[in-house]
Write a protein that holds these residues in place. Sequence first.
Motif, PDB file in Angstrom:
ATOM      1  N   GLU A  45       1.332  -3.630  -7.572  1.00 10.03           N
ATOM      2  CA  GLU A  45       0.128  -2.914  -8.001  1.00 10.03           C
ATOM      3  C   GLU A  45      -1.073  -3.226  -7.126  1.00 10.03           C
ATOM      4  OE1 GLU A  45      -0.295  -0.488 -10.235  1.00 10.03           O
ATOM      5  OE2 GLU A  45       1.870  -0.515 -10.485  1.00 10.03           O
ATOM      6  N   SER A  46      -1.236  -4.465  -6.689  1.00  9.30           N
ATOM      7  CA  SER A  46      -2.394  -4.790  -5.862  1.00  9.30           C
ATOM      8  C   SER A  46      -2.300  -4.110  -4.502  1.00  9.30           C
ATOM      9  CB  SER A  46      -2.536  -6.306  -5.701  1.00  9.30           C
ATOM     10  OG  SER A  46      -1.448  -6.838  -4.975  1.00  9.30           O
ATOM     11  N   ASN A  49      -3.228  -0.462  -5.100  1.00 10.21           N
ATOM     12  CA  ASN A  49      -4.670  -0.323  -5.277  1.00 10.21           C
ATOM     13  C   ASN A  49      -5.398  -0.411  -3.939  1.00 10.21           C
ATOM     14  OD1 ASN A  49      -4.440  -0.020  -8.019  1.00 10.21           O
ATOM     15  ND2 ASN A  49      -4.830  -2.166  -8.480  1.00 10.21           N
ATOM     16  N   GLN A  50      -4.945  -1.307  -3.087  1.00  8.14           N
ATOM     17  CA  GLN A  50      -5.547  -1.427  -1.757  1.00  8.14           C
ATOM     18  C   GLN A  50      -5.337  -0.143  -0.955  1.00  8.14           C
ATOM     19  OE1 GLN A  50      -3.896  -4.573   0.635  1.00  8.14           O
ATOM     20  NE2 GLN A  50      -5.906  -5.041   1.495  1.00  8.14           N
TER      21      GLN A  50
END
Length: 74
Positions: A45-46, A49-50
């Motif tokens: 997820e990170s 998002n990036q």
Amino acid sequence: MSTNKIIGIILIVGSLIVGYYGINKVSQNDASVKVLGLKIDASNESGKNQGYIYLGLAAVMFIGGIFTLNRKDA
């Protein structure tokens, strides 16, 4: 060629590069595998998002480049 046109072209080309990087970042961090009828989601997820942040930055750069190219100097 005026400075505004050069800056506008640089912003548009930069937005295409950043957008391409963002699309690759999103697609590389999204994976799912189907094993024995069960779907296993292995997404980061990170990282996604990036990638979305890069896509948003690319959109802002593109709009800024178009605005800079269309601006008339007095």
